[in-house]
Design an enzyme around this catalytic site. Structure first.
Site, short mmCIF file in Angstrom:
data_model
loop_
_atom_site.label_atom_id
_atom_site.label_comp_id
_atom_site.label_asym_id
_atom_site.label_seq_id
_atom_site.Cartn_x
_atom_site.Cartn_y
_atom_site.Cartn_z
N GLU A 122 -14.71 -33.95 -2.92
CA GLU A 122 -13.87 -35.08 -3.29
C GLU A 122 -13.30 -35.81 -2.08
OE1 GLU A 122 -12.93 -35.75 -6.60
OE2 GLU A 122 -14.06 -34.14 -7.52
N HIS A 147 -12.20 -24.72 -3.04
CA HIS A 147 -13.19 -24.74 -4.11
C HIS A 147 -13.30 -23.35 -4.70
CE1 HIS A 147 -16.94 -25.48 -6.27
NE2 HIS A 147 -16.56 -26.74 -6.21
N1 ACO Z 1 -4.32 -26.82 -0.62
C1 ACO Z 1 -3.49 -25.79 -0.32
N2 ACO Z 1 -3.65 -24.54 -0.78
C2 ACO Z 1 -4.70 -24.31 -1.58
C3 ACO Z 1 -5.61 -25.33 -1.94
C4 ACO Z 1 -5.38 -26.62 -1.43
N3 ACO Z 1 -6.19 -27.64 -1.71
N4 ACO Z 1 -6.56 -24.81 -2.76
C5 ACO Z 1 -6.27 -23.51 -2.92
N5 ACO Z 1 -5.14 -23.21 -2.20
C6 ACO Z 1 -4.50 -21.89 -2.07
C7 ACO Z 1 -3.69 -21.58 -3.30
O1 ACO Z 1 -2.36 -22.04 -3.16
C8 ACO Z 1 -3.78 -20.07 -3.34
O2 ACO Z 1 -2.88 -19.55 -2.37
P1 ACO Z 1 -1.91 -18.29 -2.77
O3 ACO Z 1 -2.83 -17.14 -2.91
O4 ACO Z 1 -0.99 -18.25 -1.62
O5 ACO Z 1 -1.25 -18.66 -4.05
C9 ACO Z 1 -5.18 -19.80 -2.84
O6 ACO Z 1 -5.53 -20.92 -2.03
C10 ACO Z 1 -6.21 -19.65 -3.94
O7 ACO Z 1 -6.02 -20.67 -4.89
P2 ACO Z 1 -6.59 -20.61 -6.35
O8 ACO Z 1 -5.84 -21.57 -7.20
O9 ACO Z 1 -6.68 -19.19 -6.82
O10 ACO Z 1 -8.07 -21.12 -6.13
P3 ACO Z 1 -9.02 -21.66 -7.25
O11 ACO Z 1 -10.37 -21.19 -6.91
O12 ACO Z 1 -8.54 -21.38 -8.62
O13 ACO Z 1 -8.89 -23.24 -7.05
C11 ACO Z 1 -9.24 -25.53 -6.73
C12 ACO Z 1 -9.88 -24.13 -6.71
C13 ACO Z 1 -8.63 -25.81 -8.11
C14 ACO Z 1 -10.31 -26.60 -6.46
C15 ACO Z 1 -8.14 -25.60 -5.66
O14 ACO Z 1 -8.68 -25.34 -4.40
C16 ACO Z 1 -7.37 -26.94 -5.64
O15 ACO Z 1 -6.42 -27.10 -6.40
N6 ACO Z 1 -7.76 -27.90 -4.75
C17 ACO Z 1 -7.14 -29.20 -4.71
C18 ACO Z 1 -7.68 -30.11 -5.81
C19 ACO Z 1 -9.09 -30.58 -5.54
O16 ACO Z 1 -9.48 -30.89 -4.40
N7 ACO Z 1 -9.87 -30.66 -6.64
C20 ACO Z 1 -11.29 -31.06 -6.61
C21 ACO Z 1 -12.16 -29.86 -6.63
S1 ACO Z 1 -13.84 -30.22 -6.35
C22 ACO Z 1 -14.53 -30.42 -7.91
O17 ACO Z 1 -14.09 -29.95 -8.89
C23 ACO Z 1 -15.71 -31.23 -8.03
#
Ligand code: ACO
Length: 515
Positions: A450, A397
């Protein structure tokens, strides 16, 4: 962050070091042990490269032997930043080169590592502004930047807490009905019994479809492919026009409030009408004896819901009504800031919600459970996904860097509702957290709303394709409250961007002509 803040104040020190002869698995262990995302690669004292966990994961994903040396993977002769540089300069380097890490040097030696995370976490919009009239540059994704004031609610990511008008939202979900919390968001206070009775009556009247809309819902739902959220977006746009909603710039505050009430009340009616029409079923009218959530379930399935299912869905709906300045709420406010009508603003919000990074994940999280199938397969399946650079749906998140309070309550709700899926989900959740902890060290990835939302909705009888639209049903209460607030204290939201294209003005190519 003070504009004079130097890189040395933010960098990770001492830097984590590697040398070109080290193996992929050795470097992975070093990064993991130090909880960092990248190491500086040295030959003697000389910086020859930088290697990140992302590089290692990609290589492993391509089938590289973990015992192979990192030499072919590292980024050679990396750009470095002096320890006494202002942080704003480092931010520029991150931005222009799209780096995530910068080795920090002093007297020609590696003394630290600066990660974009360090900078973004502390960057404050005002203070990274260079002198003069150049625009303020916000970090990517506007992370950590406050762009408005709101009295509707807030999220405290580090504490794992969020609230609506000061009340703990999870406590509201445990204690109150949808209508009580909706009243709180829209009108600013928890209703007393008389106010609640009047509000319920007003909301029930607001569910009536405006003239001319019902007959158009079926054709919209027959468009192939039928995507329920897209069809809802179109139906809301239609309903807003049929209601003759005036631009918020011209409308009075009571008119805007009534438009807000109409949008929330109509959403379940439009959505379920279309869903059933698509399946060749007749629409089910809202039941005045059922609450908002129970009535929604009945209009959707055509079956009188059990009290447990209705309450579980009600708790989900309350928990997802609002959540700080999320992408769709921001979108709604941007549209409202132009003075556009309530319908235009909520339609924009639905567009933002449709993306899988925001609202489109609950069915994907459930798809993951299906793909895993049995508990024994969880570890291998999840590990392979992360190693291949994919994201585990339902985890991570932008704001919560600890347990998402919504997922904590929804886990409880799912387990109370019972069924095999809830228990299986709990096993998969534990495995996913352990895999993420190991393969994404230091990223603070936890279960988000989610993951259990899908389980709760599925067990309560909501079809999978209706998960994201159901999220829209509840979030409509938050969007409309935010739009009312924006309209009451409006200023056009009109930021600027940093131009990074070819130097301007450019001459047209010689002889270039109208064609
Ligand atoms: N699985 C694996 N790795 C992850 C995940 C995940 N679900 N989420 C983040 N990471 C990793 C990224 O790969 C990144 O690693 P890196 O530095 O090695 O590249 C690091 O964690 C940070 O990721 P960011 O993209 O910078 O984090 P951001 O804050 O932008 O993303 C998000 C948040 C979009 C929700 C992300 O965690 C994600 O894509 N999750 C999966 C989709 C999801 O569950 N969406 C629903 C969100 S809840 C809502 O909106 C109500």
């Amino acid at each position: 962050m003070s504009s004079k803040m130097q890189v040395r104040e933010l960098m990770h020190q001492p830097p984590v070091l590697a040398h070109p002869g080290m193996s992929v698995s050795d470097v992975a262990q070093v990064l993991d042990a130090n909880k960092v995302g990248a190491a500086i690669v040295l030959t003697g004292d000389r910086i020859v490269g930088i290697i990140s966990e992302r590089d290692l994961l990609r290589a492993l994903g391509r089938g590289m032997d973990p015992a192979a040396s990192i030499e072919s993977l590292l980024t050679s002769d990396p750009v470095t930043v002096p320890a006494d540089s202002p942080v704003a300069e480092a931010l520029d380097l991150f931005r222009t080169h799209h780096f995530r890490h910068l080795p920090v040097v002093a007297d020609g030696r590696a003394v630290g590592m600066l990660s974009i995370r360090h900078v973004v976490r502390v960057a404050h919009i005002e203070e990274v502004r260079p002198a003069g009239s150049a625009p303020t540059v916000a970090p990517p994704g506007l992370e950590g930047v406050a762009v408005a004031e709101t009295a509707i609610g807030d999220v405290r990511g580090e504490e794992g807490f969020f609230h609506y008008r000061g009340y703990d939202a999870t406590e509201l979900a445990r204690t109150c009905s949808f209508e009580q919390v909706w009243h709180l968001l829209l009108l600013g206070s928890l209703p007393d019994p008389d106010q609640l009775r009047a509000f319920r009556q007003r909301a029930a009247r607001a569910r009536e479809l405006p003239a001319g809309v019902a007959e158009l819902l079926t054709p919209i739902a027959q468009v192939d492919p039928y995507v329920p959220l897209d069809a809802l977006r179109t139906a809301l746009s239609l309903a807003a026009s049929a209601l003759g909603l005036r631009p918020t710039l011209d409308a009075t505050a009571p008119e805007i409030e009534e438009a807000a009430l109409r949008m929330v009340a109509l959403t379940p009616v439009l959505l379920t009408h279309q869903f059933r029409a698509h399946r060749g079923e007749v629409a089910v009218a809202p039941d005045p004896d059922l609450g908002f959530a129970g009535s929604y379930l009945q209009m959707l399935t055509g079956v009188h819901p059990t009290a447990e299912a209705a309450r579980a869905v009600e708790q989900y709906l309350i928990l997802t009504m609002d959540h700080g300045f999320n992408a769709s709420t921001f979108t709604a406010r941007v549209v409202a800031s132009t003075g556009a009508d309530m319908g235009a603003a909520v339609v924009g919000a639905i567009g933002a919600l449709s993306g899988p990074l925001h609202g489109g994940a609950p069915s994907r999280a459930l798809d993951t459970l299906d793909a895993i199938g049995t508990p024994e397969r969880a570890e291998e399946y999840l590990r392979d996904k992360v190693v291949a650079g994919e994201r585990l749906m339902g985890f991570g998140h932008r704001v919560y860097k600890t347990d998402d309070p919504r997922s904590t309550l929804l886990r409880e709700v799912a387990l109370q509702l019972g069924g095999a899926q809830a228990a299986f989900a709990q096993t998969v959740e534990q495995t996913a957290l352990h895999v993420l902890h190991e393969l994404k060290p230091g990223r603070r990835l936890y279960t988000n709303v989610e993951f259990y939302a899908g389980v709760v909705m599925n067990t309560a009888g909501i079809p999978r394709e209706m998960f994201t639209p159901t999220f829209a049903v509840s979030r409509m209460a938050g969007w409309t409250a935010a739009i009312c607030e924006q309209a009451a204290h409006n200023r056009l939201i009109r930021p600027s961007a940093v131009y990074v294209g070819p130097a301007a003005p450019r001459p047209l190519p010689a002889g270039y002509q109208y064609a």
